[in-house]
Design a protein around this motif. Structure first.
Motif, mmCIF file in Angstrom:
data_model
loop_
_atom_site.group_PDB
_atom_site.id
_atom_site.type_symbol
_atom_site.label_atom_id
_atom_site.label_comp_id
_atom_site.label_asym_id
_atom_site.label_seq_id
_atom_site.Cartn_x
_atom_site.Cartn_y
_atom_site.Cartn_z
ATOM 1 N N CYS A 22 -14.365 5.237 4.821
ATOM 2 C CA CYS A 22 -13.484 5.606 5.943
ATOM 3 C C CYS A 22 -14.250 6.882 6.645
ATOM 4 O O CYS A 22 -14.876 7.713 6.375
ATOM 5 C CB CYS A 22 -12.367 6.304 4.911
ATOM 6 S SG CYS A 22 -10.930 6.916 5.730
ATOM 7 N N LYS A 28 -9.977 5.899 9.779
ATOM 8 C CA LYS A 28 -10.099 4.552 9.791
ATOM 9 C C LYS A 28 -11.040 3.677 9.041
ATOM 10 O O LYS A 28 -12.329 4.433 9.071
ATOM 11 C CB LYS A 28 -9.869 3.804 11.034
ATOM 12 C CG LYS A 28 -8.915 4.338 11.945
ATOM 13 C CD LYS A 28 -7.721 3.259 11.990
ATOM 14 C CE LYS A 28 -6.500 3.614 12.565
ATOM 15 N NZ LYS A 28 -5.473 4.325 12.174
ATOM 16 N N ALA A 29 -10.899 2.839 8.352
ATOM 17 C CA ALA A 29 -11.933 2.053 7.728
ATOM 18 C C ALA A 29 -12.952 1.538 8.698
ATOM 19 O O ALA A 29 -12.532 0.945 9.558
ATOM 20 C CB ALA A 29 -11.547 1.043 6.712
ATOM 21 N N HIS A 81 -5.912 -7.744 6.446
ATOM 22 C CA HIS A 81 -6.308 -6.504 5.874
ATOM 23 C C HIS A 81 -7.716 -6.403 5.545
ATOM 24 O O HIS A 81 -8.324 -7.520 5.078
ATOM 25 C CB HIS A 81 -5.509 -6.033 4.712
ATOM 26 C CG HIS A 81 -4.161 -5.495 5.554
ATOM 27 N ND1 HIS A 81 -3.787 -4.348 5.356
ATOM 28 C CD2 HIS A 81 -3.045 -6.295 5.679
ATOM 29 C CE1 HIS A 81 -2.508 -4.219 5.841
ATOM 30 N NE2 HIS A 81 -2.292 -5.292 6.014
ATOM 31 N N CYS A 208 -6.669 6.679 4.840
ATOM 32 C CA CYS A 208 -7.290 5.279 5.182
ATOM 33 C C CYS A 208 -6.419 4.204 5.286
ATOM 34 O O CYS A 208 -6.555 3.064 5.475
ATOM 35 C CB CYS A 208 -8.449 4.792 4.313
ATOM 36 S SG CYS A 208 -9.871 6.219 4.122
ATOM 37 N N THR A 210 -3.180 1.744 5.279
ATOM 38 C CA THR A 210 -2.225 1.198 6.698
ATOM 39 C C THR A 210 -0.920 0.501 5.817
ATOM 40 O O THR A 210 -0.182 -0.186 6.470
ATOM 41 C CB THR A 210 -2.966 0.126 7.251
ATOM 42 O OG1 THR A 210 -3.400 -0.833 6.755
ATOM 43 C CG2 THR A 210 -4.297 0.894 7.838
ATOM 44 N N ASP A 255 -7.784 -0.533 2.467
ATOM 45 C CA ASP A 255 -6.820 0.210 3.445
ATOM 46 C C ASP A 255 -5.288 -0.083 2.780
ATOM 47 O O ASP A 255 -4.380 0.101 3.599
ATOM 48 C CB ASP A 255 -6.752 -0.256 4.893
ATOM 49 C CG ASP A 255 -6.352 -2.119 4.614
ATOM 50 O OD1 ASP A 255 -6.105 -2.596 3.799
ATOM 51 O OD2 ASP A 255 -6.408 -2.635 5.878
ATOM 52 N N THR A 256 -5.354 -0.340 1.608
ATOM 53 C CA THR A 256 -3.995 -0.739 0.887
ATOM 54 C C THR A 256 -3.998 0.106 -0.335
ATOM 55 O O THR A 256 -4.949 -0.037 -1.172
ATOM 56 C CB THR A 256 -3.711 -2.169 0.571
ATOM 57 O OG1 THR A 256 -4.162 -2.926 2.043
ATOM 58 C CG2 THR A 256 -2.503 -2.555 -0.004
#
Ligand code: PRE
Length: 420
Positions: A22, A28-29, A81, A208, A210, A255-256
């Protein structure tokens, strides 16, 4: 960027895999290439762990140059994703595969006498409830509530343990409908304090994220805390909490996050980003135990009785009369629930054993604090039968009297690890 996976046993370099990190500034990744897209199911995940353990060439062998050729800028996408390899892959133990409608083959026994079906995968709260209800049982995962009912009906399991109500989210309506559709008996109840954690792959930071995935009840139970943690990200419903954790792990989703138990974190190799994220520290889910045969009601300890009834005549006073039948006998109600029922007829059987299909607008479910062995409960039910067109006793069973305190079972949300 590339890194190596080393054998846990020999420290020998096995594979090189690109990593994703990240960005410290944007959170952001970064986009990365992963040579063999991770599988999207349990079998893929387990075989991948097996590959890593057995040193087979499932990933790019160390010293191979193939990762630097071709388009290596894109990470595989799972439902839009980012995925990536993780250096912290923790091989999961061989977990039982959930039973499904299309595959109800009996699970192997592990030396326990009692097989207990629950909905979800290992690490789900329902599994913990099964263990609380029947310590040392063989817990059998099922992919749907319906399958858990069927497993007991088909003698694949001896009991099912299913959630019916949560102190924050309210009733789990699906199970009320299924109780009516199936012929199983409620033989007990357990209350389980539910302590949620925010889980992500090792090294992932809150910034990171979303998306947060979990069972809809768990998402609802954590809504305010997620917002206060600054997680105004997409919410995605999943069949069960532990299943969401497994999905994040098996797909390498950086991101999850998943909302699930700390046991799910251990099972699927995830890190706890925040602990105790339920909006109410006294978050409790009530589960019922179901069996093919009812328990014999007794009077030497507190019992609860659950019924369902309907009325298809005119007038609105039926509900009032039913409630009065309990009130006049000093019987406390612990639950009343109504479910619309117009579309599904109920088959009523008369004294001559002739069946007729009847439609009812609503089904009413009541739990009251008395045993069917008590004359006051029998009299109340005889009166209820007079006012209603349909009455069924779902079970008369011992109440869960286990004391639990919110302070010992859960605490207010706290962040840990690299999430700050
Ligand atoms: O998803 C799980 O882990 C479950 O056991 C299901 C379930 C539910 O249906 O309410 C059980 C307890 C919690 O309230 C959240 C989810």
């Amino acid at each position: 960027m590339e890194a190596t996976i080393q054998s846990r046993f020999t420290n020998q370099k096995l594979y090189k895999v690109p990593t994703v990190r990240c960005s410290a500034t944007t959170g952001k990744a970064a986009s990365v290439f992963f040579p063999n897209g991770l599988g999207s199911n349990r079998a893929d995940w387990q075989s991948m762990c097996a590959i890593i353990n057995s040193n087979s060439a499932g990933l790019i062998p160390y010293n191979s140059s193939s990762s630097s050729s071709g388009d290596n800028t894109k990470a595989p996408m799972i439902n839009g994703h980012d995925t990536s390899a993780t250096l912290d892959i923790v091989p999961v133990p061989k977990l039982p595969r959930p039973l499904s409608i299309s595959d109800l083959s009996p699970a192997p026994m592990h030396g326990s006498e009692l097989r207990v079906a629950y909905q979800g995968v290992p690490g789900a709260y329902s599994e913990a409830a099964a263990g609380k209800a029947y310590p040392k049982c063989d817990a059998i995962p099922c992919d749907q509530f319906e399958v858990a009912f069927q497993a007991v009906e088909l003698w694949i399991a001896d009991r099912a343990v299913l959630p019916v109500e949560n102190s924050l989210g309210g009733s789990i309506h699906r199970n009320y409908d299924l109780l009516l559709r199936h012929r199983l008996h409620i033989v007990g109840e357990v209350q389980l304090p539910v302590h949620h954690c925010l889980l992500a792959l090792p090294g992932v930071r809150k910034e990171c994220l979303t998306r947060v995935m979990s069972h809809p009840q768990a998402l609802a139970q954590c809504e305010h805390t997620l917002t206060s943690l600054g997680l105004n990200v997409a919410r995605e419903a999943f069949d069960d909490t532990a299943g969401a954790a497994e999905y994040v792990a098996t797909n390498g989703l950086r991101d999850t996050a998943a909302i699930a138990s700390s046991r799910a974190a251990e099972l699927y190799g995830l890190e706890v980003l925040a602990d105790g994220i339920q909006d109410d520290s006294g978050n409790v889910t009530r589960f019922v135990m179901l069996a093919r045969e009812p328990v014999v009601p007794r009077t030497d300890r507190p019992f609860k009785t659950s019924i369902v009834f309907a009325h298809n005549g005119e007038g609105t006073s039926v509900l009032f009369k039913v409630l009065a039948a309990f009130a006049f006998r000093d019987i406390s109600l612990t639950k009343i629930e109504s479910r619309p029922h117009r579309s599904q007829p109920i088959r009523l059987v008369d004294d001559a054993d002739a069946g007729t299909a009847k439609h009812f607008e609503y089904m009413f479910y009541i739990d009251f604090q008395a045993s069917l062995a008590e004359p006051r409960a029998q009299n109340a039910l005889a009166e209820v039968q007079e006012y209603t067109s349909f009455l069924r006793v779902l079970g008369s069973y011992p109440m869960d009297m286990t004391p639990w305190s919110s302070s010992s079972s859960s605490t207010s949300a706290s962040s840990s690890g690299s999430s700050s």
